[in-house]
Design a protein around this motif. Structure first.
Motif, short mmCIF file in Angstrom:
data_model
loop_
_atom_site.label_atom_id
_atom_site.label_comp_id
_atom_site.label_asym_id
_atom_site.label_seq_id
_atom_site.Cartn_x
_atom_site.Cartn_y
_atom_site.Cartn_z
N THR A 1 5.25 14.47 -10.31
CA THR A 1 6.32 14.76 -9.35
C THR A 1 6.56 13.55 -8.47
O THR A 1 5.63 12.84 -8.09
N GLY A 2 7.85 13.27 -8.19
CA GLY A 2 8.19 12.13 -7.35
C GLY A 2 8.08 10.79 -8.02
O GLY A 2 8.16 9.75 -7.35
N ILE A 3 7.92 10.76 -9.36
CA ILE A 3 7.78 9.47 -10.06
C ILE A 3 9.04 8.64 -9.92
O ILE A 3 8.98 7.43 -9.68
N SER A 4 10.18 9.27 -10.06
CA SER A 4 11.44 8.52 -9.98
C SER A 4 11.65 7.95 -8.57
O SER A 4 12.16 6.83 -8.42
N ASP A 5 11.23 8.70 -7.53
CA ASP A 5 11.38 8.19 -6.16
C ASP A 5 10.50 6.97 -5.94
O ASP A 5 10.92 5.98 -5.34
N PHE A 6 9.26 7.03 -6.42
CA PHE A 6 8.37 5.88 -6.29
C PHE A 6 8.91 4.67 -7.04
O PHE A 6 8.87 3.54 -6.56
N SER B 1 0.84 -1.18 0.00
CA SER B 1 0.00 0.00 0.00
C SER B 1 0.88 1.24 0.00
O SER B 1 2.11 1.16 0.14
N LEU B 2 0.25 2.40 -0.15
CA LEU B 2 1.00 3.65 -0.13
C LEU B 2 1.66 3.90 1.21
O LEU B 2 2.64 4.65 1.29
N ALA B 3 1.13 3.29 2.26
CA ALA B 3 1.72 3.46 3.58
C ALA B 3 3.15 2.92 3.63
O ALA B 3 3.93 3.27 4.53
N ASP B 4 3.51 2.06 2.67
CA ASP B 4 4.85 1.47 2.63
C ASP B 4 5.86 2.37 1.92
O ASP B 4 7.04 2.05 1.86
N TYR B 5 5.40 3.50 1.36
CA TYR B 5 6.27 4.36 0.57
C TYR B 5 6.37 5.75 1.18
O TYR B 5 5.46 6.22 1.85
N ASP B 6 7.47 6.39 0.90
CA ASP B 6 7.64 7.79 1.28
C ASP B 6 6.96 8.65 0.22
O ASP B 6 7.36 8.63 -0.96
N VAL B 7 5.96 9.40 0.61
CA VAL B 7 5.19 10.21 -0.33
C VAL B 7 5.91 11.55 -0.54
O VAL B 7 6.18 12.25 0.43
#
Length: 485
Positions: A305-310, A277-283
């Motif tokens: 924005t933040g696509i590369s981080d995800f 889930s998104l809770a597992d990622y740094d938003v």
């Protein structure tokens, strides 16, 4: 005596507040279809054609902004239910039934449908039951009409007219189960999860929908009729859920009309698939200023924005899922996951400024290279330039020119404007909330309308959508902002 008097005063005050609220709800708002559906519903859709005064004003102002070719087709005096009812009467081949005589005297403007798991009590092969609620302003007349129809159809639907609505189920077993669910667990309107989710997307919706994905996913497998569109066995929207072992979360969607635009708002809450889930990622921090910095003549745009981080976080969790992308990056001389960051940077946008070639290809079968601009805040300009050279190697077309503007890498192909897209009033109105978004899509309908020989292409405005997310929810906002007024 003082405590007793005080207690009576509180009771009387509470009773007065309750009575006032109840009267206001009945007079100014009216009954809602979720008030007759069970709290155990896993999916619910609603149509509200009974707007209040402020909504009617908004609708009228929006109609005046429609393109002239569409506005001429709008009849403000038309009854939106008549066409639907007439079509049903014709399809069902009902004798002696007309809209004016049998429906108009009682048919209200609110409609709803709910699905819940009825186990062995329902008619569905996996226990799902469906109920439809139709607002009845005259319950006696509604019951007479529905009984008249039931006598002419091949099925045996169950009908219960009460609480301002005619509730129709596939059979009496489903209706009995609905009644028992309401008696034991209350109505959907009393379901705090449902009400909180709907509050999040806002009120004044013409149409809305809500669903519990976990319980719906449970109906997606086996012989469930919910896995198909119809009796012909065509694949349904739930069939893909069979590929996942665990699905959780809820979704709420609402369609509303504002004076200057038509808006679709949708939220997904506590979404998770197979334990991820998104809770597992740094938003990352939201905001799409790089999209607004595209040329002012941009006709279609995408920003993120933040696509590369995800991508980097997802790659570290499961590299095997990125095998195809990893091979593509290798051909471009890059490695995962750093290569994604080199190309996309922290924030990325692509804008097509000349749709002529693309539209010619679509309408006339011809093709030419579109003009476009690529902007990547925080990208490696050297890596972008190298990739461009590799991709255009051997091509007859000139490769995009790569430049830098502060920390932003820019690749431009063809001719583009010198102003900012963000200064265009149409873009500003359509993409109003990019400051809280992580993804955005924009399409200027004016050149599209012009290519179809529309008399007033400038009146079509633009459509756009943005997506923002936190570790708890994902929010979508899509708008069409015409400019015919």
């Amino acid at each position: 005596m003082i405590p007793v008097a005080a207690g009576l005063g509180v009771v009387m005050m509470a009773g007065t507040v309750w009575a006032t609220t109840s009267v206001a709800q009945n007079v100014f708002v009216g009954a809602q279809p979720e008030e007759v559906m069970p709290a155990s519903s896993m999916a619910f859709v609603k149509l509200d054609l009974k707007p209040d005064g402020s909504q009617l004003t908004d609708y009228a102002r929006f109609v005046n902004r429609l393109p002239a070719s569409l506005r001429d087709e709008v009849d403000p005096e038309a009854d939106p239910a008549k066409e639907v009812v007439d079509a049903y009467i014709e399809e069902a081949e009902l004798d002696g039934v007309t809209y004016e005589q049998d429906f108009e005297p009682w048919l209200g403007g609110r409609f709803g449908a709910a699905v819940w798991n009825a186990g062995d009590a329902g008619s569905g092969e996996s226990g799902e039951a469906l109920a439809v609620a139709i607002e009845a302003e005259d319950e006696t007349a509604a019951e007479e009409t529905l009984e008249k129809i039931r006598s002419q159809v091949d099925t045996e639907p169950a009908i219960d007219v009460d609480g301002g609505f005619a509730v129709i189920t596939e059979d009496s077993a489903a209706l009995d189960h609905l009644d028992s669910q309401v008696a034991s667990g209350g109505t959907l309107a009393e379901n705090e999860v449902y009400t909180a989710d709907m509050d999040a997307i806002g009120a004044d919706n013409v149409a809305s929908a809500w669903m519990d994905l976990e319980r719906i996913a449970a109906l997606g497998g086996g012989d469930s009729e919910a896995a198909t569109y119809d009796g012909y066995g065509q694949p349904g929207p739930l069939e893909s859920l069979e590929d996942y072992e665990e699905v959780r979360g809820r979704m709420a969607v609402g369609l509303r009309i504002r004076p200057e635009y038509l808006e679709l708002r949708g939220d997904a809450f506590d979404l998770g698939v197979d334990g991820v889930s998104l809770a597992d990622y740094d938003v990352p921090e939201p905001g799409l200023p790089v999209m607004a910095d595209l040329p002012d003549d941009t006709k279609a745009a995408f920003g993120g924005t933040g696509i590369s981080d995800f991508a980097a976080q997802a790659y570290e969790d499961d590299p095997d899922e990125f095998a195809d992308l990893e091979g593509m990056m290798s051909e471009l001389g890059l490695t995962m996951p750093d290569g994604i960051g080199s190309l996309l940077g922290d924030s990325t946008a692509v804008g097509i400024t000349d749709l002529g070639g693309s539209l010619d290809q679509f309408f006339n079968g011809t093709s030419s290279m579109p003009s476009l601009q690529y902007r990547a805040e925080g990208a490696d300009s050297g890596a972008v330039e190298d990739v461009v050279e590799r991709m255009w190697e051997g091509s007859y077309n000139s490769p995009p020119g790569v430049t830098s503007e502060g920390s932003t890498t820019i690749a431009t192909s063809g001719t583009t404007g010198t102003g900012r897209l963000g200064d265009d009033p149409v873009f500003e109105k359509t993409m109003a909330d990019t400051g809280s978004a992580h993804l955005g899509v924009y399409l200027d309908l004016r050149p599209v309308a012009e290519s179809t020989d529309e008399d007033a292409p400038d009146q079509w405005g633009a459509v756009g959508a943005s997506v923002g997310y936190t570790q708890e929810a994902i929010s979508l906002q899509a708008r069409w902002a015409p400019d015919g007024g």
